[in-house]
Design a protein around this motif. Structure first.
Motif, short mmCIF file in Angstrom:
data_model
loop_
_atom_site.label_atom_id
_atom_site.label_comp_id
_atom_site.label_asym_id
_atom_site.label_seq_id
_atom_site.Cartn_x
_atom_site.Cartn_y
_atom_site.Cartn_z
N TYR A 50 25.74 14.77 15.27
CA TYR A 50 26.62 14.12 14.31
C TYR A 50 26.74 15.03 13.10
O TYR A 50 25.73 15.57 12.63
CB TYR A 50 26.06 12.77 13.87
N VAL A 51 27.94 15.19 12.58
CA VAL A 51 28.16 16.06 11.42
C VAL A 51 28.80 15.23 10.32
O VAL A 51 29.84 14.60 10.53
CB VAL A 51 29.07 17.26 11.78
N ASP A 52 28.19 15.25 9.16
CA ASP A 52 28.72 14.57 7.98
C ASP A 52 29.42 15.62 7.12
O ASP A 52 28.83 16.24 6.26
CB ASP A 52 27.58 13.89 7.20
N VAL A 53 30.70 15.85 7.39
CA VAL A 53 31.48 16.86 6.68
C VAL A 53 31.85 16.30 5.31
O VAL A 53 32.37 15.20 5.19
CB VAL A 53 32.74 17.24 7.47
#
Length: 72
Positions: A50-53
């Protein structure tokens, strides 16, 4: 104002920075900011990364790490 805020969410202890404003108001109530969206993401149940941009203080990243089946 303390520099950290601790709250319980779904039986787990969450520690977030106390930055004041809207985020802290949510955390003081024991909920994550944009909780409805975060619950919808968790409900999908996908494993993986999961990537929290555009991360600000880690609200979304903390929820994804703690309540989603993330592997990284």
């Amino acid at each position: 104002m303390s520099d950290r805020l601790t709250f319980k969410h779904s039986g787990r202890q969450v520690v977030m920075p106390d930055v004041g404003g809207t985020l802290t108001e949510h955390h003081r109530r024991g909920v994550f900011y944009e909780a409805k969206m975060l619950r919808a993401i968790a409900k999908v149940g996908r494993t993986g990364v999961y990537v929290d941009v555009g991360a600000n203080i880690g609200n979304h990243a903390a929820h994804l790490e703690m309540f989603c089946p993330s592997t990284k």
